[in-house]
Design an enzyme around this catalytic site. Sequence first.
Site, PDB file in Angstrom:
ATOM      1  N   CYS A  12      33.863  28.217  49.973  1.00 16.06           N
ATOM      2  CA  CYS A  12      33.567  28.911  51.217  1.00 16.06           C
ATOM      3  C   CYS A  12      32.108  28.668  51.591  1.00 16.06           C
ATOM      4  O   CYS A  12      31.425  27.874  50.971  1.00 16.06           O
ATOM      5  CB  CYS A  12      33.808  30.400  51.061  1.00 16.06           C
ATOM      6  SG  CYS A  12      35.505  30.774  50.657  1.00 16.06           S
ATOM      7  N   GLU A  69      27.726  31.102  44.136  1.00 14.67           N
ATOM      8  CA  GLU A  69      27.352  32.490  43.860  1.00 14.67           C
ATOM      9  C   GLU A  69      26.971  32.717  42.392  1.00 14.67           C
ATOM     10  O   GLU A  69      26.221  33.621  42.067  1.00 14.67           O
ATOM     11  CB  GLU A  69      28.586  33.306  44.209  1.00 14.67           C
ATOM     12  CG  GLU A  69      28.444  34.762  44.316  1.00 14.67           C
ATOM     13  CD  GLU A  69      29.827  35.357  44.602  1.00 14.67           C
ATOM     14  OE1 GLU A  69      30.401  35.059  45.666  1.00 14.67           O
ATOM     15  OE2 GLU A  69      30.326  36.091  43.739  1.00 14.67           O
ATOM     16  N   TRP A  78      34.322  36.945  39.683  1.00 19.28           N
ATOM     17  CA  TRP A  78      34.882  38.099  40.379  1.00 19.28           C
ATOM     18  C   TRP A  78      35.630  39.044  39.441  1.00 19.28           C
ATOM     19  O   TRP A  78      36.458  39.833  39.867  1.00 19.28           O
ATOM     20  CB  TRP A  78      35.749  37.625  41.564  1.00 19.28           C
ATOM     21  CG  TRP A  78      34.926  36.975  42.648  1.00 19.28           C
ATOM     22  CD1 TRP A  78      33.557  36.951  42.737  1.00 19.28           C
ATOM     23  CD2 TRP A  78      35.390  36.242  43.792  1.00 19.28           C
ATOM     24  NE1 TRP A  78      33.156  36.263  43.856  1.00 19.28           N
ATOM     25  CE2 TRP A  78      34.250  35.820  44.520  1.00 19.28           C
ATOM     26  CE3 TRP A  78      36.661  35.909  44.290  1.00 19.28           C
ATOM     27  CZ2 TRP A  78      34.349  35.068  45.706  1.00 19.28           C
ATOM     28  CZ3 TRP A  78      36.750  35.170  45.474  1.00 19.28           C
ATOM     29  CH2 TRP A  78      35.610  34.762  46.160  1.00 19.28           C
ATOM     30  N   CYS A  82      38.797  28.089  55.938  1.00 21.65           N
ATOM     31  CA  CYS A  82      39.171  28.881  54.758  1.00 21.65           C
ATOM     32  C   CYS A  82      40.622  29.317  54.929  1.00 21.65           C
ATOM     33  O   CYS A  82      41.302  28.891  55.870  1.00 21.65           O
ATOM     34  CB  CYS A  82      38.214  30.070  54.641  1.00 21.65           C
ATOM     35  SG  CYS A  82      38.308  30.942  53.055  1.00 21.65           S
ATOM     36  N   HIS A 135      38.160  23.860  46.937  1.00 20.86           N
ATOM     37  CA  HIS A 135      37.715  24.473  48.187  1.00 20.86           C
ATOM     38  C   HIS A 135      36.543  25.399  47.903  1.00 20.86           C
ATOM     39  O   HIS A 135      36.542  26.133  46.922  1.00 20.86           O
ATOM     40  CB  HIS A 135      38.859  25.263  48.831  1.00 20.86           C
ATOM     41  CG  HIS A 135      38.392  26.182  49.903  1.00 20.86           C
ATOM     42  ND1 HIS A 135      37.959  25.724  51.124  1.00 20.86           N
ATOM     43  CD2 HIS A 135      38.230  27.524  49.929  1.00 20.86           C
ATOM     44  CE1 HIS A 135      37.559  26.749  51.856  1.00 20.86           C
ATOM     45  NE2 HIS A 135      37.703  27.848  51.156  1.00 20.86           N
ATOM     46  N   GLU A 160      50.877  31.607  49.808  1.00 20.77           N
ATOM     47  CA  GLU A 160      50.265  32.627  48.930  1.00 20.77           C
ATOM     48  C   GLU A 160      50.711  34.064  49.230  1.00 20.77           C
ATOM     49  O   GLU A 160      49.956  35.013  49.011  1.00 20.77           O
ATOM     50  CB  GLU A 160      48.723  32.522  48.976  1.00 20.77           C
ATOM     51  CG  GLU A 160      48.208  31.169  48.507  1.00 20.77           C
ATOM     52  CD  GLU A 160      46.675  31.024  48.529  1.00 20.77           C
ATOM     53  OE1 GLU A 160      45.974  32.046  48.437  1.00 20.77           O
ATOM     54  OE2 GLU A 160      46.200  29.884  48.616  1.00 20.77           O
ATOM     55  N   HIS A 193      37.275  33.399  60.440  1.00 24.30           N
ATOM     56  CA  HIS A 193      36.844  34.804  60.437  1.00 24.30           C
ATOM     57  C   HIS A 193      37.005  35.448  61.797  1.00 24.30           C
ATOM     58  O   HIS A 193      36.775  36.636  61.962  1.00 24.30           O
ATOM     59  CB  HIS A 193      35.393  34.907  59.978  1.00 24.30           C
ATOM     60  CG  HIS A 193      35.215  34.433  58.567  1.00 24.30           C
ATOM     61  ND1 HIS A 193      34.787  33.154  58.270  1.00 24.30           N
ATOM     62  CD2 HIS A 193      35.464  35.030  57.391  1.00 24.30           C
ATOM     63  CE1 HIS A 193      34.764  33.008  56.966  1.00 24.30           C
ATOM     64  NE2 HIS A 193      35.163  34.123  56.404  1.00 24.30           N
ATOM     65  N   ARG A 223      33.541  45.172  52.332  1.00 23.53           N
ATOM     66  CA  ARG A 223      34.861  45.092  51.727  1.00 23.53           C
ATOM     67  C   ARG A 223      34.830  45.723  50.342  1.00 23.53           C
ATOM     68  O   ARG A 223      33.786  45.851  49.731  1.00 23.53           O
ATOM     69  CB  ARG A 223      35.262  43.625  51.562  1.00 23.53           C
ATOM     70  CG  ARG A 223      36.273  43.124  52.562  1.00 23.53           C
ATOM     71  CD  ARG A 223      36.366  41.617  52.552  1.00 23.53           C
ATOM     72  NE  ARG A 223      36.229  41.002  51.233  1.00 23.53           N
ATOM     73  CZ  ARG A 223      37.231  40.755  50.397  1.00 23.53           C
ATOM     74  NH1 ARG A 223      38.464  41.098  50.708  1.00 23.53           N
ATOM     75  NH2 ARG A 223      37.010  40.161  49.242  1.00 23.53           N
ATOM     76  N   GLY A 244      45.356  27.337  52.183  1.00 23.56           N
ATOM     77  CA  GLY A 244      46.291  27.948  51.237  1.00 23.56           C
ATOM     78  C   GLY A 244      47.040  29.146  51.745  1.00 23.56           C
ATOM     79  O   GLY A 244      48.257  29.157  51.828  1.00 23.56           O
TER      80      GLY A 244
HETATM   81  N1  GLN Z   1      43.347  29.498  48.732  1.00 22.90           N
HETATM   82  C1  GLN Z   1      42.649  30.678  49.140  1.00 22.90           C
HETATM   83  C2  GLN Z   1      43.173  31.134  50.479  1.00 22.90           C
HETATM   84  O1  GLN Z   1      43.582  30.310  51.235  1.00 22.90           O
HETATM   85  C3  GLN Z   1      41.167  30.419  49.250  1.00 22.90           C
HETATM   86  C4  GLN Z   1      40.400  31.651  49.622  1.00 22.90           C
HETATM   87  C5  GLN Z   1      38.897  31.523  49.516  1.00 22.90           C
HETATM   88  O2  GLN Z   1      38.350  30.462  49.545  1.00 22.90           O
HETATM   89  N2  GLN Z   1      38.202  32.607  49.388  1.00 22.90           N
HETATM   90  O3  GLN Z   1      43.150  32.316  50.778  1.00 22.90           O
HETATM   91 ZN    ZN Z   2      37.184  29.790  51.559  1.00 21.49          ZN
END
Ligand code: GLN
Ligand code: ZN
Length: 566
Positions: free
Chosen positions: A451, A413, A369, A534, A449, A292, A502, A323, A240
């Site tokens: 993580c 989570e 969140w 991600c 999606h 985005e 990452h 963070r 994304g």
């Molecule tokens: N669509 C979000 C991105 O690409 C997904 C982020 C995530 O999974 N934390 O940033």
């Molecule tokens: Zn992710």
Amino acid sequence: EKNGADWIQLDEPFLVTDLAYRQKEAYINAYGKLSRQFPQIKFLIASYFESLGNNIALASSLPVSALHLDLVNAPQQLNEILPIVPKEMVLSLGVINGRNIWKNDYSRSIKLIKQAINKLGRERVMIAPSSSLLHVPVDLDYEDKLDPEIKNWLAFSKQKLNEINEIYRIIENKDDSLLTKNKAAKKSRELSSLIHNEIVKQNTAAVSKNDFARKSSFAERQKKQRAKISLPLFPTTTIGSFPQTDDIRRLRNKLKKGELTSEQYENDIKAAIESVIYWQDEAGLDVLVHGEFERNDMVEYFGEMLEGFAFTSNGWVQSYGSRCVKPPVIYGDVSRSKDMTVKWSKFAQSKTQKPVKGMLTGPVTILQWSFIRDDQPRSETAMLITLAIRDEVLALEKAGIQIIQIDEPAFREGLPLRKQDWQEYLDWAVKAFRVASAGVQDETQIHTHMCYSEFNDIIKSIADLDADVITIETSRSQMELLGAFANFKYPNEIGPGVYDIHSPRVPTVDEMLSLLKKASALLPVQNLWVNPDCGLKTRKWLETEESLKNMVKAALILRRMTNFNV
Ligand code: GLN
Ligand code: ZN
């Protein structure tokens, strides 16, 4: 001890989880040793987040001077512990919520405290926040942009300390004016027109079985989607976001400060979208994204557009250790009064023949969140967010977007700490995703999606989401996490991440190819997608370009090899 401490607190939230026999034994040994070695020190064991449950006998038998209980999340455990608390043990009562930002209900807290005092005497009762105050912002006083009505319902860390003091004063001096004031704030919140939205309540009540499932089975949908959206074997896509460069951040800042008109801002964002679409097209990706660029944060962005959310100016809290985030505050019935993402996705789609994936944050992640309401169950608030996201999904579909991704990185989570409570959560969390996504036509492809997440113990619920495609983080585990999907014979399509976003390191074609081969051995090849782990927002452009080009190459090679074998 050397420096003269009388009391030492040891945090033991592990005590609210399911403990094996040997773990219980370890507690007894460890605390036995500590108390023998430091007879002068008074140890306080702090449990929090949930109930001590069946560890209550263990916890109260440990040779310590005091035990702390979370009476916000688990008030009933006070009844359980009072009859068995050993003589001389002090109880620390966590009556002020350390994880949420609402003003305390003094009457409720005082009732619990008095119940303990009656049994133990006031010398053996402490008043405390339920947990550390790490999870809430520092000071409400500086929030001058908040609606004063809403502000009057809130308490941050500093205010919470004052609440402890006030509760103490009410109990000691019977200072009833403090209690009256607290009751008035509570009443104002309960009755406020800001919170209640009749239409939203009706819509929620109208959700029925039909809303929980797509029109046809996955197999049926897959056929129709393949007929409508032509994609090669091993289609390539991203999750994304594309790099959030300083230039992009500056745009948002300037808009906030009024240095850019919203028209100028929109044009600049559109220019960024246009160029990222051209780039992806040229790089040979199959399903494109708009990048985005307009989003500060995947939850805050949606919160800012939805009704029922409030925002702080300085309400930062620590997340993942290093963070910081500024979670929105959900104070009322959530609803959607305008399109949130349609403009950007539609613009992106107008710039290419290839499908552009619409991008939304899912209801469970928005809930997890944010600071959420404490006046109704989590599941109910989740359903309100769900209906708002559903409307956005339908609006995207109507605008011609054929693929829509609903991100749920916080799905796992949200699980409670004890296994026995898992199913209840999974039931409503799965329902939320299904309601959000099930309104579309069979031909519209729903992605989700997640993580970094362990899937083995929740794979049935993951399958129950019934997303047409799920993309997951798997590269660091070398595809190990795919085992859960393979063993389960996961029927829908899946994109196991082939490189770790990452790290700035550019993965080679060979590395990704070998991961993809591993995945192909585990799952039916016609169900596999090729994508990073991600979103790319924290990456730089240079490494992003190189990595994605290598990824596309790996997919091409694999395609050729597979077609050859077939
Ligand atoms: N669509 C979000 C991105 O690409 C997904 C982020 C995530 O999974 N934390 O940033
Ligand atoms: Zn992710």
